[in-house]
Write an enzyme that holds these catalytic residues in place. Structure first.
Site, PDB file in Angstrom:
ATOM      1  N   HIS A 191       0.761  -1.205   0.098  1.00  0.00           N
ATOM      2  CA  HIS A 191       0.504   0.085   0.217  1.00  0.00           C
ATOM      3  C   HIS A 191       1.380   1.856   0.056  1.00  0.00           C
ATOM      4  CE1 HIS A 191      -3.777  -2.014   1.881  1.00  0.00           C
ATOM      5  NE2 HIS A 191      -4.059  -2.164   0.593  1.00  0.00           N
ATOM      6  N   GLU A 437       1.759 -12.648 -25.699  1.00  0.00           N
ATOM      7  CA  GLU A 437       2.924 -12.528 -24.815  1.00  0.00           C
ATOM      8  C   GLU A 437       3.029 -14.228 -24.373  1.00  0.00           C
ATOM      9  OE1 GLU A 437       1.377 -10.755 -21.185  1.00  0.00           O
ATOM     10  OE2 GLU A 437      -0.861 -11.074 -21.168  1.00  0.00           O
ATOM     11  N   ASP A 461       5.992 -10.668 -20.380  1.00  0.00           N
ATOM     12  CA  ASP A 461       6.097 -11.436 -20.236  1.00  0.00           C
ATOM     13  C   ASP A 461       6.516 -12.708 -21.405  1.00  0.00           C
ATOM     14  OD1 ASP A 461       4.160 -12.931 -17.762  1.00  0.00           O
ATOM     15  OD2 ASP A 461       3.225 -10.977 -18.716  1.00  0.00           O
ATOM     16  N   CYS A 508       2.588  -2.582 -25.870  1.00  0.00           N
ATOM     17  CA  CYS A 508       2.257  -2.205 -24.037  1.00  0.00           C
ATOM     18  C   CYS A 508       3.141  -2.653 -22.620  1.00  0.00           C
ATOM     19  CB  CYS A 508       0.560  -2.588 -23.563  1.00  0.00           C
ATOM     20  SG  CYS A 508       0.694  -4.349 -22.944  1.00  0.00           S
TER      21      CYS A 508
HETATM   22  C1  PEP Z   1       3.313  -7.379 -19.775  1.00  0.00           C
HETATM   23  O1  PEP Z   1       3.501  -8.931 -20.400  1.00  0.00           O
HETATM   24  O2  PEP Z   1       4.233  -7.376 -20.723  1.00  0.00           O
HETATM   25  C2  PEP Z   1       2.008  -7.011 -19.774  1.00  0.00           C
HETATM   26  C3  PEP Z   1       2.304  -5.498 -20.653  1.00  0.00           C
HETATM   27  O3  PEP Z   1       1.656  -7.119 -19.062  1.00  0.00           O
HETATM   28  P1  PEP Z   1       1.914  -7.341 -17.243  1.00  0.00           P
HETATM   29  O4  PEP Z   1       3.429  -6.688 -16.891  1.00  0.00           O
HETATM   30  O5  PEP Z   1       1.099  -6.301 -16.817  1.00  0.00           O
HETATM   31  O6  PEP Z   1       1.589  -9.573 -16.972  1.00  0.00           O
HETATM   32 MG    MG Z   2       1.654  -9.465 -18.938  1.00  0.00          MG
END
Ligand code: PEP
Ligand code: MG
Length: 577
Positions: A191, A437, A461, A508
């Protein structure tokens, strides 16, 4: 001079003076109370608990308008702990029957309860042990009657950096003018870390024994990016950091001029820059950074740190808040991605005694949602309802199989039909995309591009699964290489599959905000990036300097390399394209 290392939560660098906040649980007075005085002692405890209850209520009622949205929830958690039957009522029994003084009785019960939380495998439940300690700290403060006034910075003075074994979210909210936080405990999901991040001040957690090694008024340098705390820096180090701070400020000022500059390369290719957010309130930061939309809303953070899952209405409010916050710009809401390092609670069988042998390869993300269709449908209904308030896109995490797409689309249709039935009106269309991913999905990206409206590459990932490196394991962190040729080929193939199918592809993962990767990704044909809002303008500045046409040819050559060292040197050479 010495330096301590922890986990940086961000917020830049600050040079300031230390204010060490001591924990009251450490030095609790312990003595016996005469039988005749025990009733008075129990009343003293009851008054202290009442004082804390009133304090928490007052903080909740006077939360500033710009306080992070999760602050109310955190205060409620503390109020609930305060009323836990194993604390004050049990402490009262210990006073009455054993003659313990109020501090001793209350601290013992709190230690006992905190220890129970600490036994949980689940990191989020373990964190609740810290909340117990923080609440107990407040009660002990009230018992001592000293009313530790939290010092805040008088504007114009040297910034104050709060150094503590731990800081409760409630205390943190009172430290509105803090110049920074250096905290012994905690990981990035605590938190305290979540609040520090939304307060946007330099913060480092997990520093070990900083609160014992730093003295009040020591000069400190706190670097929230690299996670370093320099104590009593000598003049040359101070000068160096002051210089870096000044440069950072200057850079931020220069970058802020780019907010409204269209994001496009020198040769006029438009590049969309979106933001990643974890909580609805961050939509505002995204908009201020000039994001074209939210490319990734990680909804799992709404589900963590709580006894019960959020219901449809609560989720709807959160998604709508993000949609309204973006004022007409699209918000990509990712369905629940829990499991592996992000578990919900101890009943999640990726944790605890029935732990999956390898949670990262277990029932996480879409696998969890499909195994719990009621939870999934509830979330889908909340997302579809939010789409009535502005453009929303739905993103499914960690797809690997075709049948996962079929099942997801079926459940989305079912959620829509349930809403139409219930509300008696049609719901707006929502594009559905998939995260790439897992290497299997990247290798069959043309299939996913055909079946879905858009793709988003989760490089965090994808790197982990391609190189067989657990992204949370420090022991192999040096092998985690987003620029490994195998990873680059999978990213490039996915982008190409999107181009051929006429479907948008974004990145992303962290790679999207990495300046070293900007030119490479544009050269691969990427036209949409999504990253933490703090990185957005730097990436835009880089985009404004590059030529997409020239990069395309150079990157094609670089992708032919199968040697990681050659890829690195190839990356260097992209700088002048
Ligand atoms: C990723 O795996 O690149 C992703 C954007 O998801 P997270 O980091 O939430 O696993
Ligand atoms: Mg991910």
């Amino acid at each position: 001079m010495f330096a301590l290392h922890g986990t940086g939560i961000g917020g830049g660098i600050v040079v300031g003076r230390a204010v060490v906040l001591e924990s009251r649980l450490i030095d609790v007075p312990r003595y016996r109370v005469e039988f005749a005085m025990r009733l008075a002692e129990t009343s003293r405890l009851a008054r202290a608990v009442e004082t804390v209850r009133a304090e928490l209520r007052a903080i909740a009622e006077h939360l500033p308008a710009d306080a992070p949205s999760e602050a109310q929830a955190l205060l409620q958690v503390h109020a609930m702990i305060l009323d836990d039957p194993s604390l004050a009522p049990q402490a009262t029994v210990a006073i009455e029957s054993h003659g313990q003084n109020a501090e001793w009785a209350f601290a013992s019960q709190a230690e006992h309860l905190a220890a129970q939380f600490e036994q949980f495998e689940d990191p989020y439940l373990r964190e609740r042990g810290r909340d117990v300690t923080q609440v107990a700290d407040r009660v002990l403060k009230a018992l001592s009657g000293s009313g530790r006034a939290l010092r805040t910075r008088v504007p114009g003075e040297v910034p104050l950096i709060f150094v503590a074994h731990d800081v409760s979210p409630a205390d943190m909210l009172q430290l509105k003018h803090a110049g920074g936080f250096a905290i012994d405990l905690g990981g990035t999901a605590s938190h305290t870390a979540i609040l520090a991040r939304s307060m946007n001040v330099p913060a480092v957690v997990g520093l070990g024994h900083a609160s014992q090694m730093v003295r009040d008024d020591d000069w400190l340098v706190l670097d929230g990016e690299s996670g370093v705390l320099v104590v009593a820096p000598d003049e040359s180090v101070l000068d160096e950091y002051r210089h870096r701070m000044a440069l950072g400020l200057l850079e931020r000022k220069q970058l802020s001029r780019l907010v409204n500059v269209p994001s496009a390369t020198i040769d006029g290719v438009p590049i969309e820059l979106h933001a990643n957010i974890e909580l609805p309130a961050e939509a505002e930061q995204a908009r201020e950074a000039g994001a074209a939309g939210v490319g990734l809303f990680r909804t799992e953070f709404l589900f963590m740190n709580r006894a019960e899952l959020p219901g449809e209405d609560e989720q709807f409010e959160a998604y709508r808040a993000a949609v309204l916050g973006m004022r007409g710009r699209p918000v990509t809401i990712r369905t629940l991605d829990i499991g592996a390092d992000k578990s919900l609670d101890s009943s999640d069988d990726t944790q605890g005694p029935a732990a999956a042998p390898n949670p990262a390869l277990g029932r996480r993300a879409i696998r969890y949602s499909l195994a719990e269709p009621d939870v999934f449908l509830e979330q889908l209904r909340a997302i579809l309802r939010a789409a009535e308030h502005g453009p929303v896109r739905l993103l499914i995490p960690m797809l690997a199989h075709g049948h996962e797409v079929d099942q997801s689309l079926r459940l989305i249709a079912q959620a829509r039909a349930q809403l139409v039935d219930r509300l008696g009106r049609d719901m707006p269309p929502v594009p559905v995309g998939g995260m790439i991913e897992v290497p299997a999905a990247a290798l069959t990206a043309p299939f996913f591009a055909r079946r879905l409206d858009f793709l988003s590459i989760g490089t965090n990932d994808l790197v982990q699964y391609t190189l067989a490196i657990d992204r949370a394991d420090h022991a192999v962190a040096s092998l985690y290489d987003p620029f490994h040729p195998a990873v680059l080929q999978l990213v490039a193939q996915t982008i190409r599959a999107g181009e051929r199918a006429g479907k948008p592809v974004a990145v992303c993962g962290e790679m999207a905000g990495d300046l070293e990767a900007t030119r490479l990704l544009i050269g691969m044909g990427l036209r949409s990036f999504s990253m933490h809002p703090a990185s957005l303008l730097r990436v835009k500045r880089e985009i404004l300097r590059c030529d997409a046409g020239r990069l395309r040819a150079r990157v094609a050559r670089l992708l032919a390399a199968d040697d990681p060292v050659k890829v690195r040197s190839g990356l260097e050479r992209l700088r002048d394209a």
